[in-house]
Design a protein around this motif. Structure first.
Motif, short mmCIF file in Angstrom:
data_model
loop_
_atom_site.label_atom_id
_atom_site.label_comp_id
_atom_site.label_asym_id
_atom_site.label_seq_id
_atom_site.Cartn_x
_atom_site.Cartn_y
_atom_site.Cartn_z
N PHE A 6 0.88 -1.17 0.00
CA PHE A 6 0.00 0.00 0.00
C PHE A 6 0.91 1.21 0.00
O PHE A 6 1.73 1.39 0.89
CB PHE A 6 -0.90 0.01 1.24
CG PHE A 6 -1.76 1.24 1.33
CD1 PHE A 6 -2.83 1.42 0.48
CD2 PHE A 6 -1.48 2.22 2.27
CE1 PHE A 6 -3.63 2.55 0.56
CE2 PHE A 6 -2.27 3.36 2.37
CZ PHE A 6 -3.34 3.53 1.52
N TYR A 8 1.20 5.51 -0.41
CA TYR A 8 0.34 6.67 -0.14
C TYR A 8 1.02 8.00 -0.41
O TYR A 8 0.44 9.05 -0.15
CB TYR A 8 -0.18 6.62 1.31
CG TYR A 8 0.92 6.47 2.34
CD1 TYR A 8 1.62 7.57 2.81
CD2 TYR A 8 1.24 5.21 2.85
CE1 TYR A 8 2.62 7.43 3.76
CE2 TYR A 8 2.23 5.06 3.80
CZ TYR A 8 2.92 6.17 4.25
OH TYR A 8 3.91 6.03 5.19
N ARG A 33 -7.62 2.24 0.64
CA ARG A 33 -7.49 3.07 1.83
C ARG A 33 -7.06 2.21 3.03
O ARG A 33 -7.43 1.05 3.13
CB ARG A 33 -8.78 3.82 2.11
CG ARG A 33 -9.98 2.97 2.34
CD ARG A 33 -11.29 3.77 2.26
NE ARG A 33 -12.45 2.93 2.45
CZ ARG A 33 -13.01 2.17 1.51
NH1 ARG A 33 -12.53 2.17 0.30
NH2 ARG A 33 -14.07 1.43 1.79
N LEU A 34 -6.29 2.84 3.88
CA LEU A 34 -5.79 2.22 5.11
C LEU A 34 -6.53 2.86 6.27
O LEU A 34 -6.42 4.07 6.49
CB LEU A 34 -4.28 2.46 5.24
CG LEU A 34 -3.63 2.10 6.57
CD1 LEU A 34 -3.66 0.59 6.80
CD2 LEU A 34 -2.20 2.63 6.62
N GLU A 50 -0.20 5.48 12.93
CA GLU A 50 -1.39 4.78 13.41
C GLU A 50 -2.18 5.66 14.38
O GLU A 50 -1.60 6.27 15.28
CB GLU A 50 -1.01 3.45 14.04
CG GLU A 50 -0.51 2.46 12.99
CD GLU A 50 -0.28 1.08 13.52
OE1 GLU A 50 -0.95 0.16 13.02
OE2 GLU A 50 0.58 0.92 14.40
N LEU A 60 -3.10 0.32 -3.84
CA LEU A 60 -2.67 -1.04 -3.55
C LEU A 60 -1.91 -1.52 -4.77
O LEU A 60 -2.44 -1.53 -5.88
CB LEU A 60 -3.89 -1.92 -3.29
CG LEU A 60 -3.62 -3.33 -2.81
CD1 LEU A 60 -2.92 -3.32 -1.45
CD2 LEU A 60 -4.92 -4.10 -2.73
N ARG A 95 -0.79 -4.79 7.18
CA ARG A 95 -2.07 -4.25 7.64
C ARG A 95 -3.14 -4.60 6.61
O ARG A 95 -2.84 -4.82 5.44
CB ARG A 95 -2.01 -2.73 7.79
CG ARG A 95 -1.09 -2.23 8.88
CD ARG A 95 -1.65 -2.56 10.27
NE ARG A 95 -0.83 -2.05 11.34
CZ ARG A 95 0.14 -2.72 11.95
NH1 ARG A 95 0.45 -3.94 11.57
NH2 ARG A 95 0.82 -2.19 12.94
N ASP A 96 -4.39 -4.58 7.05
CA ASP A 96 -5.50 -4.73 6.12
C ASP A 96 -5.76 -3.39 5.45
O ASP A 96 -5.88 -2.36 6.13
CB ASP A 96 -6.76 -5.20 6.84
CG ASP A 96 -6.70 -6.67 7.22
OD1 ASP A 96 -6.00 -7.44 6.52
OD2 ASP A 96 -7.33 -7.06 8.21
N VAL A 97 -5.83 -3.42 4.12
CA VAL A 97 -6.10 -2.25 3.31
C VAL A 97 -7.36 -2.58 2.51
O VAL A 97 -7.51 -3.70 2.03
CB VAL A 97 -4.90 -1.98 2.36
CG1 VAL A 97 -5.20 -0.86 1.40
CG2 VAL A 97 -3.65 -1.67 3.19
N PRO A 105 -11.15 -6.15 1.94
CA PRO A 105 -9.86 -5.93 2.62
C PRO A 105 -8.80 -6.88 2.07
O PRO A 105 -9.08 -8.05 1.78
CB PRO A 105 -10.17 -6.24 4.09
CG PRO A 105 -11.39 -7.08 4.08
CD PRO A 105 -12.14 -6.80 2.81
N ARG A 107 -4.61 -7.94 2.78
CA ARG A 107 -3.43 -7.82 3.63
C ARG A 107 -2.27 -7.30 2.78
O ARG A 107 -1.98 -7.86 1.72
CB ARG A 107 -3.10 -9.19 4.23
CG ARG A 107 -2.23 -9.12 5.43
CD ARG A 107 -3.03 -8.64 6.62
NE ARG A 107 -2.26 -8.78 7.84
CZ ARG A 107 -2.56 -8.15 8.96
NH1 ARG A 107 -3.60 -7.38 9.02
NH2 ARG A 107 -1.81 -8.33 10.02
N VAL A 110 2.78 -2.06 4.48
CA VAL A 110 2.63 -0.61 4.60
C VAL A 110 3.84 -0.10 5.36
O VAL A 110 4.27 -0.71 6.35
CB VAL A 110 1.35 -0.24 5.39
CG1 VAL A 110 1.21 1.27 5.51
CG2 VAL A 110 0.11 -0.85 4.77
#
Length: 166
Positions: A6, A8, A33-34, A50, A60, A95-97, A105, A107, A110
């Motif tokens: 992911f 950004y 999106r995260l 976070e 992604l 992380r799940d995105v 979602p 995985r 990130v």
């Protein structure tokens, strides 16, 4: 299975590092999106930190299998991430995105601000409203401009090594 990434900030299509690192090395790039993170200005590049309730917008990126390991190493160098090194600027975590297209979602790797960097940003950093690096005033690149790239463009030369700063 190798997780996608992911991205950004500067690795997004049109960003300063996209062509250098990702052009021609991906199978797919899609808006995503995260959740549970907010975005801060670096300056010059963003940091995801976070935080419950936050959302960071990005892409992604599914990397071609034959270049995955080399690209993972190159991105770790770019992001100044060394596992276990407290001087790292970022930590690479799974992380799940959520894909924008279907809400599914996925995985993904990130790069989040390392704990010491995140603490400084929370104390005195400039938060990017809306969690979108391209959402800053005048920041969105023109992807239709000549010379802009797409995931299907021919491969770029391998990225040069990124020097570590002490």
């Amino acid at each position: 299975m190798t997780p996608p990434f992911f991205v950004y900030g500067t690795l997004r299509p049109g960003g300063a590092n996209h062509d250098r690192f990702l052009r021609g090395r991906t199978d797919a790039q899609e808006p995503a999106r995260l959740g549970g993170a907010v975005l801060f200005d670096g300056p010059g590049f963003p940091y995801a930190v976070e935080e419950a309730g936050g959302v960071v917008r990005g892409e992604l990126v599914t990397v071609r299998a034959q270049v995955y390991g080399d690209l993972l190493d190159a991105l770790d160098r770019l992001e100044e991430y060394v596992p276990g090194d407290p001087r790292s600027l970022y930590h690479r975590v799974e992380r799940d995105v959520v894909r924008d297209a279907d809400g599914v979602p996925v995985r993904a790797w990130v790069y989040l601000a390392a704990p010491a960097v995140a603490a400084r940003l929370r104390a005195r950093g400039v938060r990017i409203a809306g969690g979108d690096w391209w959402g800053r005033a005048g920041a969105r690149p023109d992807l239709s401009a000549p010379g802009s790239s797409a995931a299907t463009a021919p491969p770029a030369p391998p990225p040069p090594p990124v020097p570590r700063t002490p």
